[in-house]
Structures are given as C-alpha cells and as structure tokens.
Motif scaffolding. Structure first.
Motif, PDB file in Angstrom:
ATOM      1  N   TYR A 274       0.825  -1.218   0.000  1.00 32.68           N
ATOM      2  CA  TYR A 274       0.000   0.000   0.000  1.00 32.68           C
ATOM      3  C   TYR A 274       0.858   1.268   0.000  1.00 32.68           C
ATOM      4  CZ  TYR A 274      -3.976  -3.019   0.955  1.00 32.68           C
ATOM      5  OH  TYR A 274      -4.943  -3.988   0.875  1.00 32.68           O
TER       6      TYR A 274
ATOM      7  N   PHE B 198      -5.583  -5.452  -7.193  1.00 34.63           N
ATOM      8  CA  PHE B 198      -5.969  -4.159  -6.637  1.00 34.63           C
ATOM      9  C   PHE B 198      -4.776  -3.425  -6.026  1.00 34.63           C
ATOM     10  CE2 PHE B 198     -10.463  -5.948  -6.025  1.00 34.63           C
ATOM     11  CZ  PHE B 198     -10.915  -5.346  -7.187  1.00 34.63           C
ATOM     12  N   GLU B 199      -3.881  -4.169  -5.368  1.00 37.58           N
ATOM     13  CA  GLU B 199      -2.715  -3.529  -4.762  1.00 37.58           C
ATOM     14  C   GLU B 199      -1.856  -2.828  -5.803  1.00 37.58           C
ATOM     15  OE1 GLU B 199      -2.291  -6.676  -1.028  1.00 37.58           O
ATOM     16  OE2 GLU B 199      -1.115  -6.941  -2.861  1.00 37.58           O
TER      17      GLU B 199
ATOM     18  N   TYR C   5      -3.174  -1.766  -8.892  1.00 37.53           N
ATOM     19  CA  TYR C   5      -3.961  -0.835  -9.703  1.00 37.53           C
ATOM     20  C   TYR C   5      -4.586   0.303  -8.897  1.00 37.53           C
ATOM     21  CZ  TYR C   5      -7.263   0.787 -13.256  1.00 37.53           C
ATOM     22  OH  TYR C   5      -7.958   1.556 -14.152  1.00 37.53           O
ATOM     23  N   TRP C   6      -4.947   0.094  -7.648  1.00 33.35           N
ATOM     24  CA  TRP C   6      -5.577   1.144  -6.855  1.00 33.35           C
ATOM     25  C   TRP C   6      -4.755   2.432  -6.765  1.00 33.35           C
ATOM     26  CZ3 TRP C   6      -7.693  -2.134  -2.187  1.00 33.35           C
ATOM     27  CH2 TRP C   6      -8.935  -2.676  -2.555  1.00 33.35           C
TER      28      TRP C   6
ATOM     29  N   THR D  32      -6.521   5.769  -8.202  1.00 29.07           N
ATOM     30  CA  THR D  32      -6.867   6.898  -7.341  1.00 29.07           C
ATOM     31  C   THR D  32      -6.032   8.133  -7.664  1.00 29.07           C
ATOM     32  OG1 THR D  32      -5.351   6.050  -5.631  1.00 29.07           O
ATOM     33  CG2 THR D  32      -7.674   5.444  -5.452  1.00 29.07           C
TER      34      THR D  32
ATOM     35  N   TYR E  64      -4.529   8.535  -0.274  1.00 30.87           N
ATOM     36  CA  TYR E  64      -4.737   7.101  -0.485  1.00 30.87           C
ATOM     37  C   TYR E  64      -4.472   6.297   0.785  1.00 30.87           C
ATOM     38  CZ  TYR E  64      -3.885   2.373  -2.250  1.00 30.87           C
ATOM     39  OH  TYR E  64      -3.901   1.013  -2.434  1.00 30.87           O
TER      40      TYR E  64
ATOM     41  N   TRP F 280     -15.996   6.317 -12.299  1.00 28.86           N
ATOM     42  CA  TRP F 280     -14.750   5.873 -11.678  1.00 28.86           C
ATOM     43  C   TRP F 280     -13.905   7.024 -11.117  1.00 28.86           C
ATOM     44  CZ3 TRP F 280     -12.110   1.211 -14.614  1.00 28.86           C
ATOM     45  CH2 TRP F 280     -12.945   0.099 -14.522  1.00 28.86           C
TER      46      TRP F 280
ATOM     47  N   LEU G  98     -14.512   5.562  -5.505  1.00 30.59           N
ATOM     48  CA  LEU G  98     -13.157   5.108  -5.202  1.00 30.59           C
ATOM     49  C   LEU G  98     -13.049   4.661  -3.747  1.00 30.59           C
ATOM     50  CD1 LEU G  98     -11.069   7.826  -7.106  1.00 30.59           C
ATOM     51  CD2 LEU G  98     -11.475   5.462  -7.808  1.00 30.59           C
TER      52      LEU G  98
ATOM     53  N   ILE H 268     -12.660   0.582  -2.336  1.00 27.70           N
ATOM     54  CA  ILE H 268     -11.614   0.105  -1.431  1.00 27.70           C
ATOM     55  C   ILE H 268     -12.226  -0.603  -0.225  1.00 27.70           C
ATOM     56  CG2 ILE H 268      -9.780   0.860   0.139  1.00 27.70           C
ATOM     57  CD1 ILE H 268      -9.128   3.061  -1.935  1.00 27.70           C
TER      58      ILE H 268
ATOM     59  N   ASN I 271     -12.001  -4.850   0.068  1.00 30.62           N
ATOM     60  CA  ASN I 271     -11.186  -5.302   1.197  1.00 30.62           C
ATOM     61  C   ASN I 271     -12.028  -6.073   2.207  1.00 30.62           C
ATOM     62  OD1 ASN I 271      -8.721  -4.481   0.312  1.00 30.62           O
ATOM     63  ND2 ASN I 271      -8.571  -2.671   1.604  1.00 30.62           N
TER      64      ASN I 271
END
Length: 447
Positions: A38, A261-262, A264-265, A269, A280, A333, A339, A343, A347
């Motif tokens: 992250y 996701f780790e 692309y997030w 964002t 973030y 999006w 957003l 998340i 999660n």
C-alpha cells in the motif's frame, strides 16, 4: 535463565495466551504487508512510476508468499525441539525482519528505484512468510478445533490492524520525513514483539533460549518426522484426497483480486481521483482499522455460527456483484465516493474470504504434517496475488480495466460452483485422529 524463569504460562495451558500470541505476531506480520502493498505503491505512483513498474514491485513482494510450501517442509523436517516445534523458526524470522528493515532505512530507495524496492520487498516478505508459517503451524499444533474459527478471525483481524497502522504511519513518514524513517519505525515496532517471543514457551518444560535449561516435550518427540521420504509421502497423501484437490482452486482465487488491486488502486486513485499519497494511505488505513476490528470481534465468531462453507459462498456472491457493479459504473470511476467505496467493499470481501477459508483448510490437515499441509494450502492461496498483479498489468495496464473486472467475475463464479458441490469434513477426520492419537494439535475427542 531457566525454562521456568518466566511469569507467562506455556501456550498449551492457556487459551488466552494462544490467542494473544497469534494476535501479536499477526499484527507485526501486517507491517511489511502495509508497507510494500500500500504505502510503497502509493509512494511510487506519486513519484511518477507506471502501473507496470508498481506491479513489478508488488509481484516480487508477493512471490515469497507463493513459495511458502518450502518453508513448511523445512519446519516439519528441521527444528530445535527443546525450544518447541515452531518457536525457534518464529524468533529467527522475526529477528530477520527487524534486521532487514534497518537495512532498508540505510539504503533509502527512491520511488523509481524499481530493482532495489523489488529486492527489499522480496527479502522482507520472505522473512515474513517464515514467521507466518511458524505461527500458523503453532496454531494447528496447539489450538483445539473449537478455537480455529476464532483464531482465523484473530489472524486476519490482527494482520489488518498491523497493515492499517503500517499504511497510516509509513504513508505519513514517507511524505514528511522520507522512506528511511518509515523503515526505522517498522524496525522499532517489530522488535518489541521479538522480545515477547523470547519469553514464551509452547509447552511445559521447554527452553526459553538454546542455552537455557529444559527439554523437548514428549508429544513433540513422538510426532517429529526425522526423514524426508516419510514427510513427503504423508504430505502428498494428505493433499490428493478429493476434497483437498477441489479446495486448491478456491485457495488460488483468494488473493487474485487483492494482488491486482494492490497494483492498480494507487494508479486509479492518483490518475482518476487526483489523490495524493496520504489521501490514499489515509483511506486505506481507516478501512483497515475498521475491518481489523470487525475481523477480531465479529468475523471469526460469525463464520463459526453460520458455517465456513456458507460464509464462503456468500462472500463469493458479494465479489461477483462488486465486479459486475464496477463495470456498470465505469462512467463514475473518477468520483471519490466510488473510489472510497470500492476500497472498503473489496477489502471487506477479501477479509471474509480469508477468514472463511481458514477452518476449511484446517479441517483437511493431517496432524503429523500439519505445518507442511497447511502451508501448502496457504502458498497456493498466496500464489494468486502475483497472478492477479500480472493480470491487471495485462488488462488495466494495457488500457482495458473493464476487462480486468470481467475476468475476475468469471473466475469467482467458477469457484462458487466448486465450493457448492464440495463436501468438507468437520474437524480432523476420524481416520487421521485414530492413526495419529498424539498428533499435532489438541488431543482428539473419543467416545
């Protein structure tokens, strides 16, 4: 210092000590995860790194988690029994984590230093996997079946608490004081739990340290496998039963969404929502704290009441609905509400998937090779993360993020069917318990 020179009871005699030990080591396990999955991806995104570069670091940081099967074989084959079956490995791994975080502080890699960040991510997460396998093996060895669902909630709740703390703390330190400060803070926190590990014992009469007085527990001596061939043969036999073979793809699917996701997030964002690094990491930290508390207080208890299979089916349904929903809301999006909601939602699904999976995996484990078999299951599960990172690089990284969500929906739907038709045993099977009456774990119940 003697084996009795501690005010703490051995883990075999105290339910709350068992839960506390799982909690503390899983909290510290969350720190490398929060940092590398992250905070550092956000740090890289704010430094101008591409999705592919971030995916490379995330993928290599995830790679050791796919190799955990090696750790399990080593721990079941080699250990120092006078200090317990797992504790010497636990201390070695925790000490390595502290050392490598100090090394990271000294090297101070920049946000575009992909090779150095990848190397640190691989080595630190390798040490974390040894710590993870050691504490997992200890849980399977010592905890009773009635404690396993609650232990699963503690595992992932505590890990989430540590991950959230790492995300919030390291994100703030990186932005204001640099990457070295984040590594040093991690080293300081991890060292406190290392000290705790020095003063606990698994079973009565064992040594605290190699030079202390004490001896190996008779139960551990009775089940220790002293040759590679019996260990490999027993592990293979346990893995190829039908329920185990059907369970393997379910494990593989667990971390595929998370791994993607780790990677692309942070880009999503940053580019669509124009978030900063702390924007973030603050959102992630808050939801991680809330979900960690939920996992600790409600998750394991709720799954124990509902049943792990029914819970897993429900979570898979939520996953599929979320993936389909993201494709339907593609025009939104860039909206902060979506957003943030994304998340939190995904999660939550990841947490409940993991907690549901733990008692199912434990129920399939043979006691004499519990660490190896459980680790094989977890390694298969973790192998999904680099696959997910590679998949998001090939879809979202190539400009097709809608395809990413569509592929995930299809994969989880396939898993739903497998879980629906699979019959899982309740607890350890009667055959295993009678074959190994002094196996790893609590004494089997008999009529």
């Amino acid at each position: 210092m003697t084996a009795q020179a501690t005010f703490l009871p051995p883990l075999e005699r105290s339910k709350w000590m068992r839960f506390l030990t799982v909690f503390l080591f899983y909290v510290t396990q969350g720190f490398p995860l929060g940092l590398f999955f992250y905070a550092i991806p956000a740090y890289m995104a704010s430094s101008g790194a591409s999705t592919t570069e971030i995916a490379s670091v995330v993928g290599l940081s995830n790679l050791p988690w796919t190799l955990k099967l090696v750790n399990g074989f080593l721990m079941d084959r080699y250990t120092f029994l006078p200090m317990g079956r797992r504790r010497v490995w636990l201390l070695g791994a925790q000490g390595t984590l502290v050392t490598m975080c100090i090394v990271g502080a000294l090297l101070a890699p920049g946000g575009r230093d992909v090779l150095l960040l990848s190397a640190l991510g691989f080595v630190i997460n390798s040490a974390t996997t040894f710590q993870d396998v050691a504490i997992d093996g200890m849980v399977v060895d010592i905890m009773g079946e009635d404690e396993q669902a609650r232990a699963g909630g503690i595992m992932f709740g505590a890990q989430g608490f540590g991950r959230a703390t790492a995300v919030a703390l390291s994100g703030w330190l990186i932005q204001h004081y640099g990457i070295s400060a984040a590594y040093l803070a991690m080293a300081g926190i991890l060292s406190t739990v290392f000290v705790y590990g020095l003063v606990i014992r698994e079973r009565e009469g064992e040594r605290l340290l190699p030079w202390s007085h004490g001896q190996a527990h008779p139960r551990n001596l009775a089940i220790q496998v002293e040759a590679w061939w019996p260990l490999l043969k027993k592990s293979f036999a346990a893995m190829i039963v039908p329920a185990s073979l059907l369970f393997i793809p379910i494990l593989l699917m667990r971390s595929m969404p998370t791994g993607g996701f780790e990677a692309y997030w942070p880009v999503m964002t940053s580019e669509l929502g124009e978030w900063s690094t702390t924007d973030y990491t603050n959102v992630v930290a808050i939801e991680e704290y809330v979900l960690a508390a939920f996992g600790l207080l409600v998750g394991g208890w709720g799954i124990d009441k509902i049943g792990p299979k029914k819970s897993l089916l429900a979570v898979m349904t939520l996953y599929i609905a979320g993936f389909v929903g993201m494709n339907l809301l593609v025009d939104e999006w860039s909206a902060n509400w979506l957003l943030v909601g994304m998340i939190w939602y995904f999660n939550f699904c990841s947490l409940m998937y993991a907690i549901s999976m733990i008692p199912l995996a434990m129920s399939l484990c043979r006691p004499e090779v519990a660490a190896t078999q459980f680790t094989l299951y977890m390694a298969v599960g973790n192998f999904g993360a680099p696959l997910g990172a590679s998949l998001v690089a090939a879809t979202a990284g190539a400009g097709e993020p809608i395809l990413w969500f569509g592929v995930l929906a299809t994969i989880i739907a396939f898993g739903f069917i497998i879980v629906l038709i699979t019959r899982f045993p309740k607890g350890h099977s009667a055959v295993v318990d009678h074959e190994v009456p002094q196996g790893a774990g609590m004494a089997p119940l008999t009529d």
